[in-house]
Design an enzyme around this catalytic site. Structure first.
Site, PDB file in Angstrom:
ATOM      1  N   ALA A 125      -4.044   4.574  -3.860  1.00 55.80           N
ATOM      2  CA  ALA A 125      -3.337   2.843  -3.549  1.00 55.80           C
ATOM      3  C   ALA A 125      -3.513   1.832  -4.324  1.00 55.80           C
ATOM      4  O   ALA A 125      -3.095   0.607  -4.441  1.00 55.80           O
ATOM      5  CB  ALA A 125      -2.198   2.720  -1.880  1.00 55.80           C
ATOM      6  N   GLY A 126      -4.645   2.226  -5.051  1.00 57.63           N
ATOM      7  CA  GLY A 126      -5.100   0.882  -6.028  1.00 57.63           C
ATOM      8  C   GLY A 126      -6.262  -0.096  -4.269  1.00 57.63           C
ATOM      9  O   GLY A 126      -5.769  -1.613  -4.722  1.00 57.63           O
ATOM     10  N   ASP A 174     -13.833  -4.845  -6.496  1.00 54.40           N
ATOM     11  CA  ASP A 174     -13.337  -4.454  -5.408  1.00 54.40           C
ATOM     12  C   ASP A 174     -14.384  -4.102  -4.586  1.00 54.40           C
ATOM     13  O   ASP A 174     -15.227  -4.120  -3.287  1.00 54.40           O
ATOM     14  CB  ASP A 174     -12.973  -2.650  -6.012  1.00 54.40           C
ATOM     15  CG  ASP A 174     -11.722  -2.890  -6.716  1.00 54.40           C
ATOM     16  OD1 ASP A 174     -11.544  -3.586  -6.903  1.00 54.40           O
ATOM     17  OD2 ASP A 174     -11.549  -1.802  -7.402  1.00 54.40           O
TER      18      ASP A 174
END
EC number: 2.7.1.6
Length: 382
Positions: A125-126, A174
């Site tokens: 889903a990122g 991230d």
């Protein structure tokens, strides 16, 4: 049962003794600052309350045993005395092996470990399920063996493992937000210096993520093309990165650039400026201005960077119609599908959820997935 209880119970059953520590590392969503990371620019993500949790204990030998609760309790076992190579069958295991191997390459001294891993970060889903796993594993070894590593070093080690061992090219955002996230805050990250600034989030505002569930197909090839176009733009201005180009410099010579490259460059320059301004708007609790900046960001991704798809644009329009100027909404992530992110006053969340449920599938033919998140703490003991 919480992820902590689940992993602790599985650990005791699998290994016959109790875990000594339980560590978590969160997933993330980027509020604004898209495709700016590899241009040495700014991003504004927050950690979310979906995480990877690992119950663990040190061993008195050089063996590593890892059980993946979310993959039918598959067990991976390897030795720290032998060269660490990729697992032939378990892709999840390569994230663990990669992190351990790269910690060794950084001359860290540590012994064996038993781990049980489980997570609830939605995959594909990122929302950075892989980065949260890498940071969780790095934090496990750092905590168990008191390694002299700070959050940024654990993040860099995770990024290195993903780039070089797993073979997936990613920026640093991230891992950094997973390691350094702060409860009730987002984090303004300078992707050149890796400097961070915690930005307090307005009270009573929900972070809503809606997955379009439109499967991304072009994302790899188009991502690389965008990256090349940005590098072409930086070369035109004789700068190492678009971070070093001002909007005034661009406007003066935009007509000399290839028209497509000019559009890509304009997105990056304006997005960087928006991201820095967004941090100030959030800090001042100015949700109206934040909403305007998110709308400009989405329009720029749609028209100049050309990375949105009709499914995503439709979702954004449905949400925007409900919240008006009381919040913000935009696509988040690499593009060509994936998720949108919205900052919404908590009292409007049910109305947004209802509007999306009634309209999105009817228009697009795909059912969305709706997540309401809280800006959460980065990696550590739980």
């Amino acid at each position: 049962m919480s992820l902590k209880e689940k992993t602790q119970s599985l650990f005791a059953n699998a290994f016959g003794y109790p875990a000594t520590h339980t560590i978590q590392a969160p997933g993330r969503v980027n509020l604004i600052g898209e495709h700016t990371d590899y241009n040495d620019g700014f991003v504004l993500p927050c950690a979310i309350d979906y995480q990877t949790v690992i119950s663990c204990a040190p061993r008195d030998d050089r063996k590593v045993r890892v059980m993946a609760a979310d993959y039918e309790n598959q067990l991976d076992e390897f030795s720290l005395n032998a060269p660490i190579v990729a697992h032939e069958n378990y892709q999840w295991a390569n994230y663990v092996r990669g992190v351990v191997k790269h910690l060794q390459l950084r001359n860290n001294s540590f012994g064996g470990v038993d781990m049980v891993i489980s997570g609830n970060v939605p995959q594909g889903a990122g929302l950075s399920s892989s980065a949260s796993l890498e940071v969780a594993v790095g934090t496990v070894l750092q905590q168990l063996y008191h390694l002299p590593l700070d959050g940024a070093q654990i993040a860099l080690n995770g990024q290195e493992a993903e780039n070089q061992f797993v073979g997936c090219n990613c920026g640093i955002m991230d891992q950094l937000i997973s390691a350094l996230g702060k409860k009730d805050h987002s984090l303004l990250i300078d992707c050149r210096s890796l400097g961070t600034k915690a930005v307090s989030m307005p009270k009573g505002v929900a972070v809503v993520i809606i997955n379009s569930n439109f499967k991304r197909t072009l994302v790899g090839s188009e991502y690389n093309t965008r990256r090349e176009q940005c590098e072409t733009g930086a070369r035109f201005f004789q700068q190492p990165a678009l971070r070093d180009v001002t909007i005034e410099e661009f406007n003066a010579v935009a007509h000399e650039l290839d028209p497509i490259v000019a559009k890509r460059v304009r997105h990056i320059l304006t997005e960087n400026a928006r991201t820095v301004e967004a941090a100030s708007a959030l800090e001042q609790g100015d949700l109206k201005r934040m909403g305007e900046l998110m709308a400009e960001s989405h329009a720029s991704m749609r028209d100049d960077f050309e990375i949105t798809v009709p499914q995503i644009d439709t979702l954004v329009e449905i949400v925007k119609a409900v919240i008006g100027d009381k919040g913000g909404v935009r696509m988040t992530g690499g593009g060509f599908g994936g998720c949108i992110v919205a900052l919404i006053p908590e009292e409007l969340v049910p109305a947004v959820q209802q509007a999306v449920a009634e309209q999105y599938e009817a228009k697009i033919g795909i059912k969305e997935t709706f997540y309401v998140c809280k800006p959460s703490q980065g990696a550590g003991q739980c």
